[in-house]
Design a protein around this motif. Structure first.
Motif, short mmCIF file in Angstrom:
data_model
loop_
_atom_site.label_atom_id
_atom_site.label_comp_id
_atom_site.label_asym_id
_atom_site.label_seq_id
_atom_site.Cartn_x
_atom_site.Cartn_y
_atom_site.Cartn_z
N SER A 184 0.85 -1.18 0.00
CA SER A 184 0.00 0.00 0.00
C SER A 184 0.88 1.24 0.00
N ASP A 185 0.60 2.16 -0.93
CA ASP A 185 1.44 3.35 -1.10
C ASP A 185 0.60 4.56 -1.46
N TYR A 186 1.04 5.70 -0.97
CA TYR A 186 0.54 6.97 -1.51
C TYR A 186 1.65 7.53 -2.40
N MET A 187 1.31 7.89 -3.62
CA MET A 187 2.29 8.37 -4.58
C MET A 187 2.01 9.81 -4.97
N SER A 188 3.03 10.62 -4.90
CA SER A 188 2.91 12.00 -5.36
C SER A 188 2.70 11.99 -6.86
N ASP A 191 10.34 -5.33 5.46
CA ASP A 191 10.98 -5.15 6.76
C ASP A 191 11.89 -3.93 6.79
N GLY A 192 11.46 -2.86 6.15
CA GLY A 192 12.24 -1.63 6.18
C GLY A 192 13.34 -1.55 5.16
N HIS A 193 13.49 -2.60 4.34
CA HIS A 193 14.54 -2.63 3.32
C HIS A 193 13.92 -2.70 1.93
N ILE A 194 14.67 -2.23 0.95
CA ILE A 194 14.27 -2.38 -0.45
C ILE A 194 15.04 -3.56 -1.02
N ILE A 195 14.31 -4.55 -1.51
CA ILE A 195 14.98 -5.73 -2.05
C ILE A 195 14.61 -5.93 -3.52
N ILE A 196 15.51 -6.58 -4.22
CA ILE A 196 15.28 -6.92 -5.62
C ILE A 196 14.36 -8.14 -5.69
N ASN A 223 9.67 3.57 1.16
CA ASN A 223 8.82 2.60 0.49
C ASN A 223 9.33 2.40 -0.93
N SER A 224 8.77 1.44 -1.63
CA SER A 224 9.31 1.10 -2.95
C SER A 224 9.10 2.22 -3.96
N THR A 225 8.01 2.97 -3.82
CA THR A 225 7.77 4.07 -4.74
C THR A 225 8.84 5.14 -4.60
N GLN A 226 9.20 5.47 -3.37
CA GLN A 226 10.25 6.46 -3.14
C GLN A 226 11.59 5.97 -3.68
N ALA A 227 11.86 4.68 -3.49
CA ALA A 227 13.12 4.12 -3.99
C ALA A 227 13.17 4.15 -5.51
N VAL A 228 12.04 3.85 -6.14
CA VAL A 228 11.97 3.87 -7.60
C VAL A 228 12.31 5.24 -8.15
N THR A 229 11.81 6.27 -7.49
CA THR A 229 12.06 7.63 -7.93
C THR A 229 13.56 7.92 -7.96
N LEU A 230 14.30 7.40 -7.00
CA LEU A 230 15.75 7.61 -6.96
C LEU A 230 16.49 6.76 -7.98
#
Length: 498
Positions: free
Chosen positions: A113-117, A143-148, A180-187
């Motif tokens: 579940s994500d809120y995306m700008s 668990d707080g990490h971004i994984i592939i 979250n994964s959305t924030q990581a994707v942006t980077l």
């Protein structure tokens, strides 16, 4: 439009973004709806002004009526007004509202579940288009990490050696722990030709690895077919995208002309995709009327989706899965196993068993949240468990070797885990340095020179740049040539064809 996502545990793929399509998003099973939403700020204004009711139309027939005096929002209003009027600097009201929504979603403690700008939502939607620019990997937050979850076939992420379950620690030196994964994707995403540097922690290794990757255009070509012998074909589906059914039909027709009598369908490293595509493709191999997948809502109500039988369920089939097979891939694998008796070969799958819906706000931002579980035809919930194959087959040990940073120089008298990895790679591709302890001695240098000479590279005995990249390319070719999972699948298929 329905989609399976992030896997995905969202087949966000580092993706970075794939709605399940596996690229820089999370992996999961998503339904996408584009309904106009009113922003929270406007809602606050209307209610505080004493409006008794406020109706918002969704499409043609869906209307939500909002009543005033919602006491549960009093604290939210007070916090908003306090910060707006009392904070020592002027505040961005829109940013406060976005933060409030993001906080609500984060409190669910649900990685899907994500809120995306607005910007993040654009990346989210582009992941189901015909192509996007990035590194081509599916990610998820866990668990707080971004994984592939899985790299896309032929992508920069795959070529750089990223593997399922790699943990992304930093992006260009910035820690992404807690994102979250959305924030990581942006980077992680960016323009074609630009470089992004990931720090990766691979399970089972002590030291993190720095992996530079040059971004590229990632086309969404999802089906690849070839004949394994005179009667057996291997068809790989890399994700369930918009045109995957059409691609698969075309590929199977071409292979039949070449003598295909049975097929190994390869869903390894497939992070998921669109639900309608998964159902359509599964219907090609499951008899009409048989259950493909079940959805269970919060009240326990179960909805069944049955085979449309758009193809022939009589074609002998074996399916390959691994820990990178998530979401839509797992729906397909479970359906053919339980509703058509098709054997699965490989490793236990990822384990993504929830359903998401995604809705756009009027300003272009987006809310994605979990609405149900999905169950296999027999009613099993594979979430965080995965699907266990009928034939558990591992790849050779060298298939899981970590990445070597091509920008790091490995030379005589150095000692490191990277040198140890290089020694194991050299041995695997036929240039045995006679040691695997991580110390770069004369024998290791001789092995490197022999490898460089055979590959037409400058024979200086130093591993760096082109030499490192070529060594990893040779290892990938070796893994493909020694594909123990495919070999077992062919063996099983031949028995079924007798």
């Amino acid at each position: 439009m329905k989609a399976l996502n992030e896997n995905n545990e969202e087949q966000k793929m580092v993706d970075e973004g794939k709605v399940e399509q596996g690229t820089e998003n999370k992996s999961g099973y998503i339904r996408m709806k584009k309904f106009p939403f009113i922003m929270l700020l406007f809602l606050l204004v209307f209610l505080s002004a004493g409006i008794t009711t406020f109706a918002l139309a969704f499409g043609k027939d869906k209307v939500v009526t909002v009543a005033p005096q919602r006491s549960e929002f009093n604290k939210l209003y007070a916090a908003f007004d306090t910060l707006k009027n009392g904070y020592y600097k002027d505040v961005n009201q829109q940013k406060l509202i976005n933060g409030a929504i993001d906080g609500m979603v984060s409190s669910l403690d649900d990685p899907y579940s994500d809120y995306m700008s607005n910007e993040e939502a654009k990346s989210f939607h582009s992941s189901i288009s015909s192509s996007f620019e990035g590194i081509g990997a599916e990610i998820q937050e866990k668990d707080g990490h971004i994984i592939i979850v899985s790299p896309i076939k032929g992508s920069p992420a795959e070529k750089a050696g990223l593997k399922p379950n790699d943990i992304v620690v930093t992006v260009n030196g910035k820690s992404i722990q807690g994102m979250n994964s959305t924030q990581a994707v942006t980077l992680i995403r960016g323009k074609k030709g630009t470089k992004v540097e990931l720090t990766i922690q691979r399970p089972g290794t002590d030291a993190p690895m720095t992996v530079p990757i040059v971004r590229d255009t990632i086309p969404i070509e999802t089906v690849y077919g070839e004949m394994v012998d005179e009667s057996i074909a291997k068809v790989q589906i890399t994700s369930f995208s918009t045109n995957t059914t059409k691609e698969l039909v075309t590929t199977l027709n071409d292979l039949q002309k070449k003598g295909m009598k049975g097929v190994v369908l390869d869903l390894r490293q497939n992070p998921g995709g669109l639900l309608d595509q998964a159902v359509s493709i599964t219907s090609m191999f499951v008899p009409k009327g048989k259950v493909i997948v079940k959805e269970q809502d919060r009240n326990g109500k179960v909805k069944e989706i049955a085979s449309q039988n758009e193809g022939s369920p009589n074609l002998p089939l074996v399916v390959l899965i691994d820990k990178g097979s998530a979401s839509a891939s797992e729906i397909f694998a479970a359906a053919v196993k339980e509703s058509a008796g098709v054997p699965l070969v490989g490793e236990k799958s990822f384990g993504k068993g929830t359903v998401q819906t995604a809705e756009d706000f009027k300003d272009g931002s987006n809310l994605k949240y979990t609405i149900a579980k999905w169950l296999t035809p027999n009613g099993n919930w594979i979430h965080k468990k995965g699907i266990v194959p009928d034939f558990d087959v591992a790849l050779p040990d060298y298939a899981s070797l970590p990445i070597i940073n091509p920008e790091k120089e490995l030379a005589l008298s150095t000692s490191s885990t990277e040198v140890q990895t290089a020694q194991k790679m050299l041995k695997a591709v036929g240039y045995d340095p006679e040691r695997e302890d991580g110390f770069f001695d004369e024998k290791t240098k001789e092995a490197v020179i022999a490898f460089q000479t055979a590959q037409g590279l400058p024979a200086d005995g130093v591993l760096k740049g082109d030499s490192t990249m070529k060594l990893m390319d040779l290892l990938r070719e070796k893994i493909k040539a020694s594909d123990t999972q495919l070999q077992k699948a062919v063996e099983v298929l031949k028995e079924r064809m007798k």
